[in-house]
Scaffold this active site. Structure first.
Site, PDB file in Angstrom:
ATOM      1  N   CYS A   2      13.011  -7.294   8.642  1.00 34.38           N
ATOM      2  CA  CYS A   2      13.695  -7.650   9.883  1.00 34.38           C
ATOM      3  C   CYS A   2      14.341  -6.411  10.526  1.00 34.38           C
ATOM      4  O   CYS A   2      14.616  -5.418   9.855  1.00 34.38           O
ATOM      5  CB  CYS A   2      14.796  -8.657   9.597  1.00 34.38           C
ATOM      6  SG  CYS A   2      14.202 -10.103   8.728  1.00 34.38           S
ATOM      7  N   ARG A  27       8.359  -1.701  11.216  1.00 39.20           N
ATOM      8  CA  ARG A  27       8.878  -2.195   9.948  1.00 39.20           C
ATOM      9  C   ARG A  27       8.141  -3.441   9.461  1.00 39.20           C
ATOM     10  O   ARG A  27       8.230  -3.790   8.296  1.00 39.20           O
ATOM     11  CB  ARG A  27      10.377  -2.533  10.096  1.00 39.20           C
ATOM     12  CG  ARG A  27      11.218  -1.320  10.417  1.00 39.20           C
ATOM     13  CD  ARG A  27      12.584  -1.730  10.893  1.00 39.20           C
ATOM     14  NE  ARG A  27      13.312  -2.443   9.867  1.00 39.20           N
ATOM     15  CZ  ARG A  27      14.136  -1.874   9.002  1.00 39.20           C
ATOM     16  NH1 ARG A  27      14.329  -0.586   9.043  1.00 39.20           N
ATOM     17  NH2 ARG A  27      14.757  -2.586   8.100  1.00 39.20           N
ATOM     18  N   TRP A  77      11.008 -10.941   9.521  1.00 38.36           N
ATOM     19  CA  TRP A  77       9.984 -10.942   8.481  1.00 38.36           C
ATOM     20  C   TRP A  77      10.396 -12.081   7.549  1.00 38.36           C
ATOM     21  O   TRP A  77      11.432 -11.995   6.875  1.00 38.36           O
ATOM     22  CB  TRP A  77       9.984  -9.597   7.764  1.00 38.36           C
ATOM     23  CG  TRP A  77       8.879  -9.399   6.794  1.00 38.36           C
ATOM     24  CD1 TRP A  77       7.593  -9.018   7.083  1.00 38.36           C
ATOM     25  CD2 TRP A  77       8.940  -9.521   5.364  1.00 38.36           C
ATOM     26  NE1 TRP A  77       6.858  -8.912   5.930  1.00 38.36           N
ATOM     27  CE2 TRP A  77       7.661  -9.223   4.857  1.00 38.36           C
ATOM     28  CE3 TRP A  77       9.948  -9.865   4.460  1.00 38.36           C
ATOM     29  CZ2 TRP A  77       7.361  -9.251   3.503  1.00 38.36           C
ATOM     30  CZ3 TRP A  77       9.650  -9.894   3.111  1.00 38.36           C
ATOM     31  CH2 TRP A  77       8.368  -9.586   2.644  1.00 38.36           C
ATOM     32  N   ASN A 103      19.793  -9.610   9.043  1.00 34.49           N
ATOM     33  CA  ASN A 103      18.848  -9.009   8.086  1.00 34.49           C
ATOM     34  C   ASN A 103      19.421  -9.233   6.695  1.00 34.49           C
ATOM     35  O   ASN A 103      20.629  -9.074   6.506  1.00 34.49           O
ATOM     36  CB  ASN A 103      18.752  -7.489   8.269  1.00 34.49           C
ATOM     37  CG  ASN A 103      17.979  -7.098   9.496  1.00 34.49           C
ATOM     38  OD1 ASN A 103      17.557  -7.947  10.264  1.00 34.49           O
ATOM     39  ND2 ASN A 103      17.803  -5.796   9.676  1.00 34.49           N
ATOM     40  N   GLY A 104      18.560  -9.518   5.718  1.00 31.39           N
ATOM     41  CA  GLY A 104      19.035  -9.682   4.342  1.00 31.39           C
ATOM     42  C   GLY A 104      18.824 -11.107   3.863  1.00 31.39           C
ATOM     43  O   GLY A 104      18.118 -11.897   4.506  1.00 31.39           O
ATOM     44  N   GLU A 487      -3.090   5.650  -5.674  1.00 30.03           N
ATOM     45  CA  GLU A 487      -2.591   5.752  -4.298  1.00 30.03           C
ATOM     46  C   GLU A 487      -3.738   5.579  -3.285  1.00 30.03           C
ATOM     47  O   GLU A 487      -3.587   4.889  -2.272  1.00 30.03           O
ATOM     48  CB  GLU A 487      -1.884   7.106  -4.112  1.00 30.03           C
ATOM     49  CG  GLU A 487      -1.410   7.440  -2.714  1.00 30.03           C
ATOM     50  CD  GLU A 487      -0.438   6.426  -2.114  1.00 30.03           C
ATOM     51  OE1 GLU A 487       0.058   5.553  -2.831  1.00 30.03           O
ATOM     52  OE2 GLU A 487      -0.212   6.500  -0.898  1.00 30.03           O
ATOM     53  N   LYS A 491      -3.894   2.641  -0.515  1.00 28.79           N
ATOM     54  CA  LYS A 491      -4.045   2.863   0.932  1.00 28.79           C
ATOM     55  C   LYS A 491      -5.161   1.982   1.482  1.00 28.79           C
ATOM     56  O   LYS A 491      -5.021   1.367   2.538  1.00 28.79           O
ATOM     57  CB  LYS A 491      -4.375   4.337   1.242  1.00 28.79           C
ATOM     58  CG  LYS A 491      -3.264   5.318   1.085  1.00 28.79           C
ATOM     59  CD  LYS A 491      -2.244   5.318   2.205  1.00 28.79           C
ATOM     60  CE  LYS A 491      -1.060   4.473   1.933  1.00 28.79           C
ATOM     61  NZ  LYS A 491      -0.048   4.870   1.020  1.00 28.79           N
ATOM     62  N   GLU A 494      -4.090  -1.782   1.520  1.00 29.51           N
ATOM     63  CA  GLU A 494      -3.044  -2.233   2.436  1.00 29.51           C
ATOM     64  C   GLU A 494      -3.448  -2.192   3.898  1.00 29.51           C
ATOM     65  O   GLU A 494      -2.978  -3.013   4.679  1.00 29.51           O
ATOM     66  CB  GLU A 494      -1.713  -1.506   2.201  1.00 29.51           C
ATOM     67  CG  GLU A 494      -1.716  -0.042   2.442  1.00 29.51           C
ATOM     68  CD  GLU A 494      -0.385   0.613   2.105  1.00 29.51           C
ATOM     69  OE1 GLU A 494       0.646  -0.045   2.144  1.00 29.51           O
ATOM     70  OE2 GLU A 494      -0.399   1.819   1.813  1.00 29.51           O
ATOM     71  N   HIS A 510     -13.583   0.127 -21.197  1.00 33.83           N
ATOM     72  CA  HIS A 510     -12.844  -0.846 -22.013  1.00 33.83           C
ATOM     73  C   HIS A 510     -12.675  -2.174 -21.288  1.00 33.83           C
ATOM     74  O   HIS A 510     -11.792  -2.950 -21.604  1.00 33.83           O
ATOM     75  CB  HIS A 510     -11.487  -0.266 -22.417  1.00 33.83           C
ATOM     76  CG  HIS A 510     -11.617   0.965 -23.258  1.00 33.83           C
ATOM     77  ND1 HIS A 510     -12.070   0.937 -24.552  1.00 33.83           N
ATOM     78  CD2 HIS A 510     -11.404   2.272 -22.957  1.00 33.83           C
ATOM     79  CE1 HIS A 510     -12.105   2.173 -25.039  1.00 33.83           C
ATOM     80  NE2 HIS A 510     -11.704   2.997 -24.079  1.00 33.83           N
ATOM     81  N   LYS A 610       7.772  -1.947   6.449  1.00 29.81           N
ATOM     82  CA  LYS A 610       7.971  -0.522   6.183  1.00 29.81           C
ATOM     83  C   LYS A 610       9.120  -0.297   5.211  1.00 29.81           C
ATOM     84  O   LYS A 610       9.081   0.619   4.400  1.00 29.81           O
ATOM     85  CB  LYS A 610       8.248   0.208   7.504  1.00 29.81           C
ATOM     86  CG  LYS A 610       8.374   1.717   7.370  1.00 29.81           C
ATOM     87  CD  LYS A 610       7.044   2.345   7.004  1.00 29.81           C
ATOM     88  CE  LYS A 610       7.140   3.824   6.747  1.00 29.81           C
ATOM     89  NZ  LYS A 610       6.012   4.312   5.942  1.00 29.81           N
TER      90      LYS A 610
HETATM   91  C1  F6R Z   1       2.578   1.997   0.846  1.00 31.83           C
HETATM   92  C2  F6R Z   1       3.989   1.870   1.103  1.00 31.83           C
HETATM   93  C3  F6R Z   1       4.825   1.089   0.147  1.00 31.83           C
HETATM   94  C4  F6R Z   1       6.135   1.841  -0.111  1.00 31.83           C
HETATM   95  C5  F6R Z   1       7.069   1.003  -0.993  1.00 31.83           C
HETATM   96  C6  F6R Z   1       8.330   1.746  -1.349  1.00 31.83           C
HETATM   97  O1  F6R Z   1       1.945   2.747   1.816  1.00 31.83           O
HETATM   98  O2  F6R Z   1       4.475   2.380   2.058  1.00 31.83           O
HETATM   99  O3  F6R Z   1       4.153   0.851  -1.041  1.00 31.83           O
HETATM  100  O4  F6R Z   1       5.821   3.037  -0.736  1.00 31.83           O
HETATM  101  O5  F6R Z   1       7.401  -0.183  -0.323  1.00 31.83           O
HETATM  102  O6  F6R Z   1       9.029   2.115  -0.206  1.00 31.83           O
HETATM  103  P1  F6R Z   1      10.071   3.299  -0.210  1.00 31.83           P
HETATM  104  O7  F6R Z   1       9.322   4.542  -0.512  1.00 31.83           O
HETATM  105  O8  F6R Z   1      10.652   3.281   1.166  1.00 31.83           O
HETATM  106  O9  F6R Z   1      11.078   2.991  -1.269  1.00 31.83           O
END
Ligand code: F6R
Length: 615
Positions: A2, A27, A77, A103-104, A487, A491, A494, A510, A610
């Site tokens: 949010c 976000r 959100w 928010n929260g 990673e 990517k 997501e 395995h 985000k």
């Molecule tokens: C993936 C991504 C998420 C963040 C995760 C942690 O591209 O952005 O997996 O890495 O939500 O977020 P932070 O780094 O802000 O603690």
């Protein structure tokens, strides 16, 4: 997650709030809403889906608004209750004269809701937020003082909140309050703002006051007042925000993600700046506040993080153990918090987070602090809650990252770990200085090597086109590049919603090898000259024998590879231990081009946020 903006001032209220919400859009959200004080009445507008729907709605109903004076806006959100109009914010009390955005998560909302229903309140939504609206209205009915009503109400709330409240009978003020969720006040001339994050206000003012937990802010267009839980006024420092509005522009790129991938060489130069410039001088990491004598004896480090930051942490473990010979545990914050850890006052705990607001990591950090650990935070947001908990703080200086998929913050986190590992090794004197000099020399070359990758992405784009119709991928690697495989696969998942799994190459046989056939491409990360090259090559042969299509990511120019791999993606040659900073780049681009080719919403993938401010 949010986002909130409140505005009182001389600008067009509706478009200022819409712009603020647009700047928070990255976000992730599923509905949006706004409440405006207009001619003595509060008017509410809500829409589902993207902000453009709210913009269109407001354009259609613009004539309803005669003299918009101030307002609050929100993107939601969903946590409690589905993404629906009735659950979208702002929420109101029974008579509709009081509005709130939040928010929260309010943990005791069910109990409060029952009490308020008994008092006659009529609830309309399934949200925890609506409880706040009824609660504040109930308090307001006793005192007719909105600030006091908010103060008395938040004392009853358990959980996390950043809220903005307006009341029709108190026409010129917005009251904000926070606990365990970020909130700042933007200070202007003849205008003031209140927001959940910097981008919402950066176009209008660079001056801000960060609220602490349990503080209340009252803003009008000419005034800002901050008080504590008892109502005592607090004089807080007005800080200058470290961002430029330009950071929120795509600068000609189709997506923020592509822009941010291309920013990586400069981001790395920035991260090295002032810390590593002369290979004969020790790394300058004065941000680490622990005494050298303590660092020398350090024998245990714990690193906690989530998602992409967790992958950076996994590389961190590998290189700290390798350079500084200190044992390192890495764990997802969401797991760390449920474990009886052996953390104590001689443990260095490193928290890694792009946003500095990830709820799980904040909880984990607080637990570690309670056990007496020294907490070092590596974050892109030195203005975040996590940064405020830090005993030592390494800001990664990647600039605002708008795309939900983290890219430049990841490479910047990696650089912070290389600097930390070299710093620890230099203090301990445990590794040959000629080896460290070579590492430092190669680190300085990294930005140029990434520029080389970015200067021609044709092969990556062709590979993306060729493989975009596959539904499953496996990425394999060993050693320091295992996190790169994880990673790269994350990517792809997501932003393209394709099932991709990162696997330790040695683990393939395995179990996962059973899935392999011509429908499941295997991407192998192999750094020639490194200790894992030959083994990953053999594991790739095993995949080939099961008819899997193979993609290599390597710096090798061995012609023989053409017989084994269907596609070979190249990176410049680099020492294997440093290679994760290079190998991640083609994988970011591969994910980007596949998602782009499939027409996905690259910068705002579905269901993702985000900054994940709920546990
Ligand atoms: C993936 C991504 C998420 C963040 C995760 C942690 O591209 O952005 O997996 O890495 O939500 O977020 P932070 O780094 O802000 O603690």
């Amino acid at each position: 997650m949010c986002g909130i903006i409140g505005y009182a001032g001389f600008r067009d209220v509706v478009s200022t709030i819409l712009q603020g919400l647009t700047n928070l859009e990255y976000r992730g959200y599923d509905s949006a809403g706004m409440a405006i004080q207009d001619n003595g009445k509060i008017k509410i507008y809500k829409t589902l889906g993207k902000l453009i729907n709210l913009k269109n709605e407001l354009e259609m109903k613009r004539n309803e608004l005669k003299h918009p004076a101030l307002g609050i806006g929100h993107i939601r959100w969903a946590t409690h209750g589905s993404p629906s109009l009735v659950n979208a914010h702002p929420h109101t009390c029974t008579c509709g004269r009081l509005v709130v955005v939040h928010n929260g998560i309010i943990e005791n909302y069910k109990e409060l809701r029952e009490e308020l229903i008994k008092k006659g309140c009529k609830f309309r939504s399934q949200t925890d937020t609506e409880t706040i609206a009824h609660l504040v209205a109930d308090e307001f009915s006793k005192t007719k003082d909105l600030e006091a009503a908010v103060r008395n109400s938040v004392k009853k709330l358990q959980g996390a909140y950043a809220i903005c409240v307006m009341h029709q009978d108190v026409p010129n003020i917005i009251v904000g309050a926070r606990k365990h969720a970020p909130m700042l006040v933007g200070v202007g001339e003849g205008e003031n703002f209140i927001a959940s994050d910097t981008p919402a206000i950066i176009e209008y003012t660079k001056k801000a006051i960060y609220l602490d937990d349990n503080q209340i802010a009252v803003i009008t267009k000419d005034n800002v007042k901050i008080t504590d839980v008892k109502g005592n006024e607090i004089k807080k420092k007005v800080e200058v925000l470290p961002w430029e509005p330009m950071a929120l522009s795509k600068m000609g790129y189709k997506h923020f993600m592509l822009k941010e991938i291309h920013e990586q060489p400069d981001v790395i130069r920035n991260s090295l700046n002032g810390k590593l410039f002369d290979i004969d001088a020790p790394v300058n990491l004065k941000e680490v506040k622990l005494d050298k004598s303590i660092l020398k004896k350090l024998n245990k480090i714990e690193i906690i993080a989530c998602g992409t930051s967790l992958h950076a942490a996994m590389v961190g473990k590998y290189i700290i153990e390798n350079f500084a010979e200190i044992s390192v545990d890495v764990e997802a914050s969401s797991e760390y918090i449920y474990r009886k850890t052996t953390t104590n006052s001689s443990t260095l705990v490193v928290g890694v987070s792009q946003s500095g607001e990830t709820a799980d990591t904040i909880t984990a950090i607080k637990q570690a602090k309670e056990k007496g650990a020294h907490v070092l935070i590596i974050t892109n947001r030195p203005d975040s809650n996590m940064a405020r908990l830090a005993d030592s703080l390494i800001p990664v200086n990647a600039g605002i990252e708008v795309s939900v998929a983290a890219t430049k913050s990841y490479t910047a986190q990696l650089i912070s770990f290389y600097l930390l590992a070299v710093h620890l090794a230099e203090i301990k004197g445990c590794i040959e200085s000629s080896y460290l000099k070579n590492i430092k020399h190669e680190l300085i070359q990294i930005p140029t090597k990434i520029e080389e990758i970015l200067s021609d992405t044709t092969a990556i784009q062709e590979c993306a086109k060729k493989f975009s119709s596959y539904k499953n991928f496996i990425y394999i690697a060993r050693g320091v590049n295992l996190p790169t495989a994880l990673e790269g696969a994350l990517k792809l998942k997501e932003i393209s919603y394709i099932n991709a799994t990162g696997y330790a190459a040695g683990e393939l046989k395995h179990g996962p090898i059973a899935m392999l056939d011509e429908t499941m491409p295997v991407l192998s990360i192999m750094v020639p000259g490194g200790i894992t090259y030959e083994k990953v090559l053999s594991n790739s042969e095993e995949a080939k024998a099961r008819n899997a299509k193979l993609i290599a990511l390597t710096s090798s120019s061995d012609k023989e590879l053409n017989n084994l791999f269907d596609v070979i993606l190249k990176v410049p040659h680099v020492n294997e231990i440093l290679s994760p900073v290079l190998t991640c780049v083609p994988l970011q681009l591969l994910a980007y081009y596949i998602a782009e080719f499939l027409g996905k919403d690259v910068d705002q993938p579905r269901n993702l946020a985000k900054s994940v401010t709920v546990e």
